[in-house]
Design a protein around this motif. Sequence first.
Motif, PDB file in Angstrom:
ATOM      1  N   ASN A  29       0.819  -1.206   0.000  1.00 22.77           N
ATOM      2  CA  ASN A  29       0.000   0.000   0.000  1.00 22.77           C
ATOM      3  C   ASN A  29       0.851   1.253   0.000  1.00 22.77           C
ATOM      4  N   VAL A  91     -13.063   9.868  -2.046  1.00 26.45           N
ATOM      5  CA  VAL A  91     -12.861   9.275  -0.722  1.00 26.45           C
ATOM      6  C   VAL A  91     -12.616  10.442   0.225  1.00 26.45           C
ATOM      7  N   GLY A  99     -14.090   4.637   1.507  1.00 21.33           N
ATOM      8  CA  GLY A  99     -13.469   3.815   0.487  1.00 21.33           C
ATOM      9  C   GLY A  99     -13.271   2.369   0.887  1.00 21.33           C
ATOM     10  N   ASP A 100     -12.494   1.644   0.068  1.00 21.17           N
ATOM     11  CA  ASP A 100     -12.244   0.215   0.281  1.00 21.17           C
ATOM     12  C   ASP A 100     -10.932  -0.144  -0.401  1.00 21.17           C
ATOM     13  N   LEU A 101     -10.113  -0.936   0.263  1.00 22.78           N
ATOM     14  CA  LEU A 101      -8.825  -1.323  -0.311  1.00 22.78           C
ATOM     15  C   LEU A 101      -8.923  -2.513  -1.254  1.00 22.78           C
ATOM     16  N   GLN A 102      -9.870  -3.411  -1.005  1.00 23.99           N
ATOM     17  CA  GLN A 102      -9.955  -4.649  -1.775  1.00 23.99           C
ATOM     18  C   GLN A 102     -10.944  -4.580  -2.933  1.00 23.99           C
ATOM     19  N   ARG A 103     -11.804  -3.574  -2.910  1.00 24.87           N
ATOM     20  CA  ARG A 103     -12.767  -3.352  -3.998  1.00 24.87           C
ATOM     21  C   ARG A 103     -12.630  -1.912  -4.469  1.00 24.87           C
ATOM     22  N   TYR A 106     -10.215   0.974  -4.368  1.00 24.71           N
ATOM     23  CA  TYR A 106      -8.902   0.491  -3.922  1.00 24.71           C
ATOM     24  C   TYR A 106      -8.136   1.574  -3.159  1.00 24.71           C
ATOM     25  N   LYS A 108      -8.472   3.649   0.736  1.00 26.30           N
ATOM     26  CA  LYS A 108      -9.148   3.569   2.032  1.00 26.30           C
ATOM     27  C   LYS A 108      -8.642   4.672   2.954  1.00 26.30           C
ATOM     28  N   SER A 110      -8.440   6.043   6.722  1.00 30.28           N
ATOM     29  CA  SER A 110      -8.469   5.360   8.022  1.00 30.28           C
ATOM     30  C   SER A 110      -9.463   5.957   8.994  1.00 30.28           C
ATOM     31  N   ASN A 126      -3.987   0.963  -2.705  1.00 32.25           N
ATOM     32  CA  ASN A 126      -3.556  -0.403  -2.994  1.00 32.25           C
ATOM     33  C   ASN A 126      -2.728  -0.430  -4.282  1.00 32.25           C
TER      34      ASN A 126
END
Length: 228
Positions: A29, A91, A99-103, A106, A108, A110, A126
Motif C-alpha cells: 500500500n 474518498v 473507500g475500500d482497499l480490496q474493492r 482500492y 481507504k 483510516s 492499494n
Amino acid sequence: MDSGVHGKITLTKSQPHYSITGSGPTTGNLYVNLHWTARATQRSTSQLRRKLLQPRLLKPLEVQSYQSEQLNVDLDLACMYELADGTTGVVQPLGQFFGDLQRPPYIKLSGDDQYGAPSGETMYINLEKKDQFKRLLIFVYIYDGTPAFDQTHAQIQIVPPTGPRLEINLEAREPAARSCAVVLIENKGGELTARREVRYVHGFQSDLDRLYGFGMQWQRGYKEEQGS
C-alpha cells in the motif's frame, strides 16, 4: 526536488515531479498522511473599563498582557479518483466515503481526525491495483466554520513500501481559501507519477472538480461530531 539523507524528497515548485513506481514497489500500500498544527494566536487578557466621567489621572490604564491561544482547526484529507474504466468518485470523511482497499476504488481512508492529533489523517492506496487507476487527486479541505489555511502548518507525506517518502508542504498563506489540491497521481504507461499541485481555491470539492474535470455532482454535506 530536495532529497534528504533520511530518504525524504520534498516536492517543490521548481521540481514538482516524482515517479512513485518507476523502479519502486508494485505491491503493498501507498501510505498518504496529512498532518497539521494550528498556529498560536495572541489575544488580550486585559479588561479595560473606561467609565464615563472617571478621570484617567486618578487610575492608570491597565497594562495589556497577551497569551497564546491554540486554535482548533479541522482539516480533512481526501481523494478524487478516476479509474481506468472511467468510474469517478471521492474518498473523504464528509459523508463517510471512506473507500475500500480490496474493492473499487482500492483507496481507504483510516478515519477523521478533527483535532490535529500527532498521527493526523491517513489514506491507503492499494498498489497491487495500480493498473486500475487513471488519476488520483489528493486534496485537503477545511470543514465549515473553522479557520483558514493561513492559520495552520500542514504537510502531506506519501510513503511507499520501499524508497524515499515524498513531502508536500502547504506553506502558501491563503487566508480566504477553503480547499487545496495538493498532489496529482497519474498512471502513465503503467507507472504512477506524482505531481505537486498546491492549488488553493476559495470554494470546496465542486470547485476543485471543475478545475480538474472529474465531472461529478455535488451536494451539501455535514459531519457528525465525534462522540455524539
